[in-house]
Design an enzyme around this catalytic site. Sequence first.
Site, mmCIF file in Angstrom:
data_model
loop_
_atom_site.group_PDB
_atom_site.id
_atom_site.type_symbol
_atom_site.label_atom_id
_atom_site.label_comp_id
_atom_site.label_asym_id
_atom_site.label_seq_id
_atom_site.Cartn_x
_atom_site.Cartn_y
_atom_site.Cartn_z
ATOM 1 N N ASP A 37 -10.681 -13.069 4.730
ATOM 2 C CA ASP A 37 -9.809 -11.894 4.645
ATOM 3 C C ASP A 37 -9.118 -11.609 5.968
ATOM 4 O O ASP A 37 -8.011 -11.068 5.997
ATOM 5 C CB ASP A 37 -10.660 -10.686 4.216
ATOM 6 C CG ASP A 37 -9.850 -9.401 4.133
ATOM 7 O OD1 ASP A 37 -8.715 -9.463 3.640
ATOM 8 O OD2 ASP A 37 -10.358 -8.352 4.557
ATOM 9 N N CYS A 91 -26.722 -11.705 16.397
ATOM 10 C CA CYS A 91 -25.272 -11.619 16.552
ATOM 11 C C CYS A 91 -24.536 -12.901 16.187
ATOM 12 O O CYS A 91 -23.528 -12.883 15.489
ATOM 13 C CB CYS A 91 -24.967 -11.232 17.999
ATOM 14 S SG CYS A 91 -23.246 -11.261 18.462
ATOM 15 N N TYR A 118 -3.223 1.373 12.162
ATOM 16 C CA TYR A 118 -3.975 0.219 12.647
ATOM 17 C C TYR A 118 -4.052 -0.919 11.639
ATOM 18 O O TYR A 118 -4.652 -1.958 11.913
ATOM 19 C CB TYR A 118 -5.396 0.620 13.065
ATOM 20 C CG TYR A 118 -6.182 1.375 12.007
ATOM 21 C CD1 TYR A 118 -6.548 0.783 10.807
ATOM 22 C CD2 TYR A 118 -6.582 2.689 12.226
ATOM 23 C CE1 TYR A 118 -7.276 1.466 9.854
ATOM 24 C CE2 TYR A 118 -7.312 3.387 11.283
ATOM 25 C CZ TYR A 118 -7.654 2.771 10.099
ATOM 26 O OH TYR A 118 -8.376 3.452 9.144
ATOM 27 N N CYS A 128 0.849 -1.190 0.000
ATOM 28 C CA CYS A 128 0.000 0.000 0.000
ATOM 29 C C CYS A 128 0.881 1.234 0.000
ATOM 30 O O CYS A 128 2.027 1.201 0.460
ATOM 31 C CB CYS A 128 -0.892 -0.010 1.244
ATOM 32 S SG CYS A 128 -2.118 1.337 1.293
ATOM 33 N N CYS A 186 -28.179 -16.249 25.079
ATOM 34 C CA CYS A 186 -28.334 -14.786 25.002
ATOM 35 C C CYS A 186 -29.606 -14.406 24.255
ATOM 36 O O CYS A 186 -29.975 -15.039 23.256
ATOM 37 C CB CYS A 186 -27.114 -14.185 24.304
ATOM 38 S SG CYS A 186 -27.182 -12.391 24.129
ATOM 39 N N CYS A 214 -1.249 3.236 7.293
ATOM 40 C CA CYS A 214 -2.252 3.403 8.341
ATOM 41 C C CYS A 214 -1.824 2.611 9.577
ATOM 42 O O CYS A 214 -1.525 1.424 9.501
ATOM 43 C CB CYS A 214 -3.611 2.929 7.847
ATOM 44 S SG CYS A 214 -4.199 3.857 6.409
ATOM 45 N N CYS A 267 -21.647 -12.008 7.005
ATOM 46 C CA CYS A 267 -21.048 -13.204 7.592
ATOM 47 C C CYS A 267 -20.850 -13.093 9.100
ATOM 48 O O CYS A 267 -21.054 -14.065 9.833
ATOM 49 C CB CYS A 267 -19.725 -13.527 6.904
ATOM 50 S SG CYS A 267 -18.489 -12.192 6.943
ATOM 51 N N SER A 323 -12.207 4.625 1.699
ATOM 52 C CA SER A 323 -11.876 4.589 3.126
ATOM 53 C C SER A 323 -11.693 6.004 3.668
ATOM 54 O O SER A 323 -10.766 6.712 3.275
ATOM 55 C CB SER A 323 -10.596 3.775 3.348
ATOM 56 O OG SER A 323 -10.795 2.430 2.973
#
Length: 451
Positions: free
Chosen positions: A303, A353, A25, A19, A347, A23, A281, A126
């Site tokens: 990913d 979730c 993070y 890249c 839950c 970034c 997903c 982004s």
Amino acid sequence: MSSAPPAFHLLSKPTGAVCNLDCKYCFFLSKEMLYPGSRFRMADELLESYIQQLLEAHRVPEVVVAWQGGEPTLMGLDFFKRSIEYVQKYKRPDQRVTHTIQTNGTKLDDEWCAFFKENEFLVGLSVDGPREMHDAYRVNKGGQGSFDQVMIGLEALKRHEVDFNILCTVHAANADHPVEVYRFFRDELEADFIQFIPIVERATEQLLPLANQGWAERAGVERPLYTQNGNLVTERSVAAEQYGDFLSAIFDEWVLSDVGEVYVQLFDVTLGSWVGQHNLCIFAPTCGTALALEHNGDLYSCDHYVEPDYLLGNILEERMIDLIASEQQRKFGQDKYDTLPKYCLECDVLFACYGGCPRNRFIETPDGEPGLNYLCAGYKKFFHHVSEPMRFMADELRHDRAPSNVMEYMSLKAAQLQKLFAQAKRNDPCPCGSGLKFKNCHYRRNQVQEG
């Protein structure tokens, strides 16, 4: 192959982890270490084979060709023009092919955007919010913020009327400013589709000091490879309840004025859960149909799991569809449900979730069972917060009415609450139903807002 899914989503990374930004993070930057000596450029032979196999493997009319990175635009425009040619060569008469690309936007100009428009690309851009929030972590190789470059790219997208959405990561620098972030995207960037992705960077106790410095290569410092290990998080990571508060505050703004006009992915997905559909997903009972393809043809389970233990094989050596239908991948997807702790199975918001993404299941439940999602407290807070309007919208859908009717319903409810707030005394239970005293709930919030 009968055991293969009829459709799947595959993120292709033609430059691997390479890249032009650094970034702080972005743990994927460290994945360069998996391929020492590589040029990190997808060869034309692989490009053709990838497109051919992708189209052949789908047994549904709609196929998405999705590009990500690293930064995919570093491949140059000719690469993507060839991808279009291969799609035309291999697609069946009954197939509809759509194209998406996720980019940091810094390389976009009129030539790129004319191409995107001509070929009906959906561009994911982004952006982490206004300048100060965006530039906190989204920096270039010299450590300077990228905001101005991204805005130039956005203007090019708008000039050519390219469909775009905003992908915003939620982290320590923007998580306490939800409404400001949302209004910036809606009002200033004029975005009508927004995704929010929580930054959760796992680390072991030994790795944490290095991880806090970021994942880019630094002279004289041993570079760590990010893997799904450890039960600590970096200082950039969003806190669990902080993320729930972030989503809830934006939802409160959205549900009063923007339903049907601005699409927030998580809100749409949540409504889907309330009507029994699982369209993302991380919130589905099982996963395994969202995979990642590296620049050399290596196919990974997900990913977020581009690491040796989750390598399925290489599509130049084995058929893509066979790898996707493999027992290894089937088990990877089924484990999402099978490894849920008892705390999750009991839950009240399990249906919405399903434990979240397995990559974030690294803390213990209150009774000490492993496998609870780090973001659990935030998800619970959000799903409980939106329960009433979600039930209303789900009921509207079941009766073939517009979910946007919720805006009038919630506006009337808000007006009624304001009357109750005006009558409440400081030590009364808050009329909102939180269980807190008024002085510790909406009275305090009103004081902060007025201040």
